[in-house]
Design an enzyme around this catalytic site. Structure first.
Site, PDB file in Angstrom:
ATOM      1  N   CYS A  32     -24.682  37.027  26.759  1.00  0.00           N
ATOM      2  CA  CYS A  32     -23.396  36.348  26.944  1.00  0.00           C
ATOM      3  C   CYS A  32     -22.812  36.854  28.265  1.00  0.00           C
ATOM      4  O   CYS A  32     -23.341  37.784  28.873  1.00  0.00           O
ATOM      5  CB  CYS A  32     -22.463  36.626  25.766  1.00  0.00           C
ATOM      6  SG  CYS A  32     -22.329  38.358  25.337  1.00  0.00           S
ATOM      7  N   THR A  77     -24.043  34.686  37.832  1.00  0.00           N
ATOM      8  CA  THR A  77     -24.226  34.530  39.275  1.00  0.00           C
ATOM      9  C   THR A  77     -22.914  34.230  40.004  1.00  0.00           C
ATOM     10  O   THR A  77     -22.803  34.513  41.193  1.00  0.00           O
ATOM     11  CB  THR A  77     -25.227  33.404  39.581  1.00  0.00           C
ATOM     12  OG1 THR A  77     -24.777  32.196  38.948  1.00  0.00           O
ATOM     13  CG2 THR A  77     -26.609  33.756  39.068  1.00  0.00           C
ATOM     14  N   ARG A 124     -30.592  42.151  36.618  1.00  0.00           N
ATOM     15  CA  ARG A 124     -31.096  40.774  36.493  1.00  0.00           C
ATOM     16  C   ARG A 124     -31.621  40.290  37.838  1.00  0.00           C
ATOM     17  O   ARG A 124     -30.936  40.407  38.861  1.00  0.00           O
ATOM     18  CB  ARG A 124     -29.956  39.871  36.037  1.00  0.00           C
ATOM     19  CG  ARG A 124     -30.401  38.493  35.572  1.00  0.00           C
ATOM     20  CD  ARG A 124     -29.191  37.684  35.155  1.00  0.00           C
ATOM     21  NE  ARG A 124     -29.534  36.536  34.333  1.00  0.00           N
ATOM     22  CZ  ARG A 124     -28.757  35.469  34.202  1.00  0.00           C
ATOM     23  NH1 ARG A 124     -27.595  35.404  34.835  1.00  0.00           N
ATOM     24  NH2 ARG A 124     -29.119  34.461  33.440  1.00  0.00           N
ATOM     25  N   ARG A 130     -31.019  26.645  41.962  1.00  0.00           N
ATOM     26  CA  ARG A 130     -29.677  26.044  41.996  1.00  0.00           C
ATOM     27  C   ARG A 130     -28.585  27.100  41.796  1.00  0.00           C
ATOM     28  O   ARG A 130     -27.404  26.836  41.974  1.00  0.00           O
ATOM     29  CB  ARG A 130     -29.553  24.927  40.950  1.00  0.00           C
ATOM     30  CG  ARG A 130     -29.553  25.418  39.544  1.00  0.00           C
ATOM     31  CD  ARG A 130     -29.550  24.337  38.490  1.00  0.00           C
ATOM     32  NE  ARG A 130     -29.992  24.897  37.231  1.00  0.00           N
ATOM     33  CZ  ARG A 130     -29.254  25.634  36.420  1.00  0.00           C
ATOM     34  NH1 ARG A 130     -27.998  25.886  36.711  1.00  0.00           N
ATOM     35  NH2 ARG A 130     -29.752  26.132  35.308  1.00  0.00           N
ATOM     36  N   TYR A 157     -34.874  35.477  35.287  1.00  0.00           N
ATOM     37  CA  TYR A 157     -34.489  34.099  34.956  1.00  0.00           C
ATOM     38  C   TYR A 157     -35.201  33.169  35.929  1.00  0.00           C
ATOM     39  O   TYR A 157     -35.075  33.328  37.151  1.00  0.00           O
ATOM     40  CB  TYR A 157     -32.970  33.944  35.057  1.00  0.00           C
ATOM     41  CG  TYR A 157     -32.441  32.633  34.477  1.00  0.00           C
ATOM     42  CD1 TYR A 157     -33.130  31.940  33.487  1.00  0.00           C
ATOM     43  CD2 TYR A 157     -31.231  32.097  34.913  1.00  0.00           C
ATOM     44  CE1 TYR A 157     -32.638  30.757  32.948  1.00  0.00           C
ATOM     45  CE2 TYR A 157     -30.730  30.916  34.368  1.00  0.00           C
ATOM     46  CZ  TYR A 157     -31.442  30.248  33.399  1.00  0.00           C
ATOM     47  OH  TYR A 157     -30.947  29.082  32.866  1.00  0.00           O
ATOM     48  N   ASP A 257     -25.194  32.880  24.745  1.00  0.00           N
ATOM     49  CA  ASP A 257     -24.993  32.390  26.124  1.00  0.00           C
ATOM     50  C   ASP A 257     -23.551  31.937  26.369  1.00  0.00           C
ATOM     51  O   ASP A 257     -23.274  31.245  27.349  1.00  0.00           O
ATOM     52  CB  ASP A 257     -25.970  31.272  26.514  1.00  0.00           C
ATOM     53  CG  ASP A 257     -25.989  31.051  28.022  1.00  0.00           C
ATOM     54  OD1 ASP A 257     -25.800  32.031  28.767  1.00  0.00           O
ATOM     55  OD2 ASP A 257     -26.169  29.903  28.465  1.00  0.00           O
TER      56      ASP A 257
END
Ligand code: 0GY
Length: 302
Positions: A32, A77, A124, A130, A157, A257
């Protein structure tokens, strides 16, 4: 500072239902995010989207409402490599949250130590074009070796179509590696076809690689149609997640998430997402591994 949300941005679901599935005691929502709030923790200038605010208080209220015990908060991000909002959430969680940060090559040892004390246990690496600009692999490898010394792991990811090109890099990483959202398979393709089976092969051949069996709402082609009074939704994603839970039960994690960045068509009811879990982890032993044992081992071993 005030921020204009990206046009068409969907806000998180304000009144999630109470799940019918009772989470086991000690369950962890292992994926999350927090967003801002922007006036307190400004979004990064290099961000690719501007979200709505989603604060730590709102996240902790959702945790309690759904019946989770703890959270793993993953740096989103939109905050770049400024982990302030994440650290603030961890520091106010009373030990009930651990974190995954984003760092740059220039990060100091003192900053890594500060992140560790706050509860960060991983970094991460994001390869979704994108969402982020390209970072050279040698920089990531340098970070990987530094965080290994702290006994952290790496969350990756990426999109399934990019796995062949990224395979050598991923399989050479020196720590435990956790893949977000099953490597984003195209669930319109067969489960025994080359795309998903390449991912399965990576997990089979590399016992340090784990997977989050997350984000049916992001991966589904059918969408939430079955939510209207039916037993469960996102049925097309179930076989993929169930396959991983059945074959790698000690290396899978689950998370909401929340607050669900970048969904364009619909925003899921987080209570109904929790009701999806027993369709992918079909026994209480598998549910306990997925929701309690695995995340606790990875994030609260100390
Ligand atoms: C996710 C997925 C997405 C976004 C991010 O950090 C992020 O911006 O993770 C996405 O857009 O697919 O894991 O929340």
């Amino acid at each position: 500072m005030t921020f204009e949300k990206t046009p068409g941005w969907l806000d998180w679901f304000a009144n999630p239902s109470k799940p019918r599935f009772h989470l086991p005691s000690g369950a962890v929502d292992a994926h999350c995010h927090v967003f801002g709030p922007g006036h307190q923790f400004p979004f990064a200038s290099e961000r690719k989207y501007t979200p709505c605010d989603a604060s730590k208080e709102q996240l902790f209220a959702l945790r309690d409402h759904l019946g989770f015990d703890k959270n793993v908060i993953v740096q989103a991000t939109c905050h770049g490599a400024d982990n302030s909002a994440l650290v603030d959430a961890l520091m106010h969680s009373q030990g009930k949250a651990r974190g995954v940060a984003t760092v740059k090559r220039a990060v100091s040892d003192a900053e890594l130590e500060r992140l560790h004390l706050a509860g960060v246990r991983g970094v991460r690496f994001n390869f979704v074009k994108r969402l982020v600009d390209f970072t050279p692999k040698e920089e990531l490898l340098e970070i990987a070796h530094r965080i290994k010394a702290l006994n952290w792991h790496i969350v990756i990811y990426f999109e399934a179509v990019d796995l062949p090109e990224l395979w050598d890099f991923f399989t050479a990483l020196p720590t435990k590696v956790v893949v977000d959202h099953m490597g984003r398979p195209d669930v319109g393709l067969p489960i025994d076809g080359p795309q998903f089976q390449l991912f399965v092969k990576m997990m089979r051949e590399h016992e340090n690689i784990w997977s989050k069996v997350t984000c049916p709402e992001r991966l589904s082609i059918n969408g939430p149609k079955a939510l209207q009074g039916e037993q469960h939704a996102y049925t097309d994603v179930i076989p993929f997640a169930k396959y991983l839970v059945d074959h790698f039960s000690d290396r899978v994690l689950w998370g909401t998430d929340w607050p669900h960045p970048n969904l364009k068509d619909h925003m899921p009811d987080d209570g109904l997402l929790v009701d999806w879990i027993p369709h992918i982890a079909t026994t209480s032993a598998l549910q306990h591994a997925l929701l309690v044992d695995n995340p606790t081992r990875l994030y609260w071993s100390d």
